[in-house]
Enzyme design. Sequence first.
Site, mmCIF file in Angstrom:
data_model
loop_
_atom_site.group_PDB
_atom_site.id
_atom_site.type_symbol
_atom_site.label_atom_id
_atom_site.label_comp_id
_atom_site.label_asym_id
_atom_site.label_seq_id
_atom_site.Cartn_x
_atom_site.Cartn_y
_atom_site.Cartn_z
ATOM 1 N N GLY A 181 -7.222 -4.427 -11.613
ATOM 2 C CA GLY A 181 -7.816 -3.117 -11.365
ATOM 3 C C GLY A 181 -9.280 -3.136 -11.756
ATOM 4 O O GLY A 181 -9.729 -4.042 -12.459
ATOM 5 N N CYS B 269 -4.847 -10.103 -14.464
ATOM 6 C CA CYS B 269 -6.243 -9.664 -14.552
ATOM 7 C C CYS B 269 -6.369 -8.435 -15.470
ATOM 8 O O CYS B 269 -6.158 -8.542 -16.666
ATOM 9 C CB CYS B 269 -6.806 -9.421 -13.155
ATOM 10 S SG CYS B 269 -8.595 -9.296 -13.129
ATOM 11 N N TYR B 270 -6.666 -7.247 -14.917
ATOM 12 C CA TYR B 270 -6.713 -6.048 -15.783
ATOM 13 C C TYR B 270 -5.393 -5.895 -16.539
ATOM 14 O O TYR B 270 -5.380 -5.487 -17.705
ATOM 15 C CB TYR B 270 -6.981 -4.799 -14.927
ATOM 16 C CG TYR B 270 -6.960 -3.499 -15.721
ATOM 17 C CD1 TYR B 270 -8.072 -3.099 -16.443
ATOM 18 C CD2 TYR B 270 -5.823 -2.683 -15.725
ATOM 19 C CE1 TYR B 270 -8.052 -1.903 -17.177
ATOM 20 C CE2 TYR B 270 -5.797 -1.493 -16.447
ATOM 21 C CZ TYR B 270 -6.914 -1.106 -17.172
ATOM 22 O OH TYR B 270 -6.890 0.057 -17.883
ATOM 23 N N HIS C 24 -5.750 -14.479 -10.274
ATOM 24 C CA HIS C 24 -4.856 -13.787 -9.331
ATOM 25 C C HIS C 24 -3.899 -14.777 -8.666
ATOM 26 O O HIS C 24 -4.273 -15.413 -7.685
ATOM 27 C CB HIS C 24 -5.679 -13.066 -8.263
ATOM 28 C CG HIS C 24 -6.380 -11.859 -8.791
ATOM 29 N ND1 HIS C 24 -5.784 -10.615 -8.832
ATOM 30 C CD2 HIS C 24 -7.601 -11.705 -9.353
ATOM 31 C CE1 HIS C 24 -6.623 -9.740 -9.372
ATOM 32 N NE2 HIS C 24 -7.735 -10.388 -9.696
ATOM 33 N N GLU D 243 -1.541 -14.113 -6.773
ATOM 34 C CA GLU D 243 -1.052 -13.589 -5.495
ATOM 35 C C GLU D 243 -1.926 -13.960 -4.305
ATOM 36 O O GLU D 243 -1.511 -13.781 -3.166
ATOM 37 C CB GLU D 243 -0.887 -12.059 -5.583
ATOM 38 C CG GLU D 243 -2.173 -11.237 -5.710
ATOM 39 C CD GLU D 243 -2.693 -11.098 -7.148
ATOM 40 O OE1 GLU D 243 -2.408 -11.994 -7.959
ATOM 41 O OE2 GLU D 243 -3.414 -10.120 -7.435
ATOM 42 N N SER E 126 7.257 6.008 21.059
ATOM 43 C CA SER E 126 5.955 5.948 21.703
ATOM 44 C C SER E 126 5.713 4.588 22.330
ATOM 45 O O SER E 126 4.765 4.394 23.080
ATOM 46 C CB SER E 126 4.875 6.179 20.642
ATOM 47 O OG SER E 126 4.934 5.132 19.683
ATOM 48 N N GLY E 127 6.572 3.618 21.988
ATOM 49 C CA GLY E 127 6.326 2.252 22.437
ATOM 50 C C GLY E 127 5.633 1.444 21.359
ATOM 51 O O GLY E 127 5.456 0.243 21.488
ATOM 52 N N GLY E 128 5.231 2.091 20.272
ATOM 53 C CA GLY E 128 4.619 1.379 19.153
ATOM 54 C C GLY E 128 5.684 0.614 18.365
ATOM 55 O O GLY E 128 6.876 0.869 18.512
ATOM 56 N N VAL E 129 5.217 -0.319 17.536
ATOM 57 C CA VAL E 129 6.138 -1.198 16.809
ATOM 58 C C VAL E 129 7.114 -0.389 15.942
ATOM 59 O O VAL E 129 8.333 -0.564 16.035
ATOM 60 C CB VAL E 129 5.356 -2.158 15.865
ATOM 61 C CG1 VAL E 129 6.311 -3.107 15.154
ATOM 62 C CG2 VAL E 129 4.305 -2.914 16.619
ATOM 63 N N ASP E 130 6.572 0.504 15.115
ATOM 64 C CA ASP E 130 7.417 1.163 14.123
ATOM 65 C C ASP E 130 8.471 2.066 14.767
ATOM 66 O O ASP E 130 9.649 2.001 14.412
ATOM 67 C CB ASP E 130 6.567 1.980 13.133
ATOM 68 C CG ASP E 130 5.506 1.132 12.472
ATOM 69 O OD1 ASP E 130 5.664 -0.106 12.487
ATOM 70 O OD2 ASP E 130 4.527 1.686 11.949
ATOM 71 N N SER E 131 8.040 2.908 15.714
ATOM 72 C CA SER E 131 9.022 3.833 16.294
ATOM 73 C C SER E 131 10.064 3.059 17.104
ATOM 74 O O SER E 131 11.234 3.446 17.148
ATOM 75 C CB SER E 131 8.346 4.917 17.136
ATOM 76 O OG SER E 131 7.777 4.398 18.307
ATOM 77 N N LYS F 21 4.553 -3.850 7.098
ATOM 78 C CA LYS F 21 4.422 -4.051 8.550
ATOM 79 C C LYS F 21 4.960 -5.414 9.005
ATOM 80 O O LYS F 21 5.650 -5.514 10.007
ATOM 81 C CB LYS F 21 2.943 -3.932 8.929
ATOM 82 C CG LYS F 21 2.681 -3.832 10.408
ATOM 83 C CD LYS F 21 2.829 -2.412 10.832
ATOM 84 C CE LYS F 21 2.501 -2.179 12.269
ATOM 85 N NZ LYS F 21 2.605 -0.749 12.595
#
Length: 509
Positions: A53, A80-81, A167, A169, A220-225, A365
Amino acid sequence: MEKHQRIVVLDYGSQYTQLLARRVRELGFYSEIITPDDFECDESVKGIILSGGPNSVYDPSSPNISDEVLNSGIPILGVCYGMQLLAHRLGGKVEEGELGEYGGVEVEIIDHSGLFKGIPKKIRTWMSHGDSVRNVPESFKITSKSLNNVIAAMENPKKKIYAVQFHPEVVQTQYGIEIIKNFLELTGMKPNWDLEDYVREKIEEIKAVVGNSKAICAVSGGVDSTVAAVIVNKALGNNLVPVFVNHGLLRLNEEHEVPFALKKLGLNVITVDASKEFLTRLKGVEDPEKKRKIIGETFIRVFEREARKIERLEYLVQGTIYSDVIESGSTGSKNVAKIKSHHNVGGLPEKMDLKIIEPLRELFKDEVRKIGKILNIPDEFLERHPFPGPGLAIRIIGEVNKENLELLKRVDKIFIDLLKEKDLYHKVWQAFTVLLPIKSVGVVGDKRAYENVVALRAVQSSEGMTAEWSNLPYEFLDEVAKKIVGSIKGIGRVVYDITSKPPATIEWE
Ligand code: XMP
């Protein structure tokens, strides 16, 4: 539902917090990000990671860690922090400034018995800190030092508290994943995160919860929906009613192509053509936030109308994903400034008195995409660029009307088709065109012309939070510009947007 056993990542404001949670999941352990003030320990928590942070532990307003967590006996890894906070709170000494390290820094591992089991003696790490731990707390041992002689790691195996100044990660840290893996092993938790299991469990859970009632969702045709609808469809079959609202603000021909493709996935899609209604309500509106509001409200109206036709309707499915939850502050984060009011179907449940199902709420995602693959959803859905809910309305600066929509649809198609043709579509995160509200002088066939200007926008990003403009080849941009001005009457000039986010946003409105 029984709570997943989990690794909690406490978010102290690092730009890498999400990465920490993802690394843990990639290693097969369920993880969640929580703001320190909102964290309540319970039996499901098997390990706690304190993120980095921007603060200094000496600033009285900097975020802290509760005694309850410190004394919980649950294994802790400070990063780190997070390491400085542990040192500070447990009686060590943190020094401000001077010993800061930034970028690639080599460290020497002094003790290989705990966190650094199996790690070579010297590794290159990624550092980004101004303050440093000068003295470790009593009963802690120093397990690594950087070549600048700064303490790079410490641990107290008895208390199961571990900490690294670098870090682990980020990919720039060698053996970073192995270090996180070692911590996970030290927690004693068993791997419990597998996306195939997740899909199976979700389907069973939805079946059990919804029973014989019906659910509705907007697609809608989007990935999530799409992924959300397919999961729920597997659970409910035709008791899920997917509704595709054509608001007329989609790309060229998508009002036909999207429902067609969704039907091929087994979804029994109802298409509602509300394009006239949307355009009428958008007439004369120039302010971007007003446009969003009108589109959001009209969407709700149209959707509600459809929903009222369905008997036994009790549930609304939403494609909310984990980054939406984090961004909207639902995890408790207080500092979420509203920059644009992103429109999705928010606002619906209160009005319609429906219960919500969010099958992707816990997923990042990339995990949604992986689940899409598990569900055999074709790449044309999974690899699509993001497309905003308000569609082309926020890519026409100023008033939206039928004429400028038609114009922009054709311009957009040229850009996107050429990106695909030249194998560049998947190399950029998002690309689109913007119709500007200005005219510019040109010369066409010896005559003066005075026509519209469009901007091309292409960006690299992860999750859309920050973005760099894409370095598309000049020859390619040249070809796009020539094709647009050469084939579309009404466009006289093409410009390329070379602004990053921040300070700009990705969309122009
Ligand atoms: P900005 O312009 O905020 O965009 O940098 C970040 C990402 O969000 C999309 N975007 C929206 N999506 N409703 C949406 O569903 C909206 O109102 C909206 N505004 C921006 C944008 O396309 C980009 O992917």
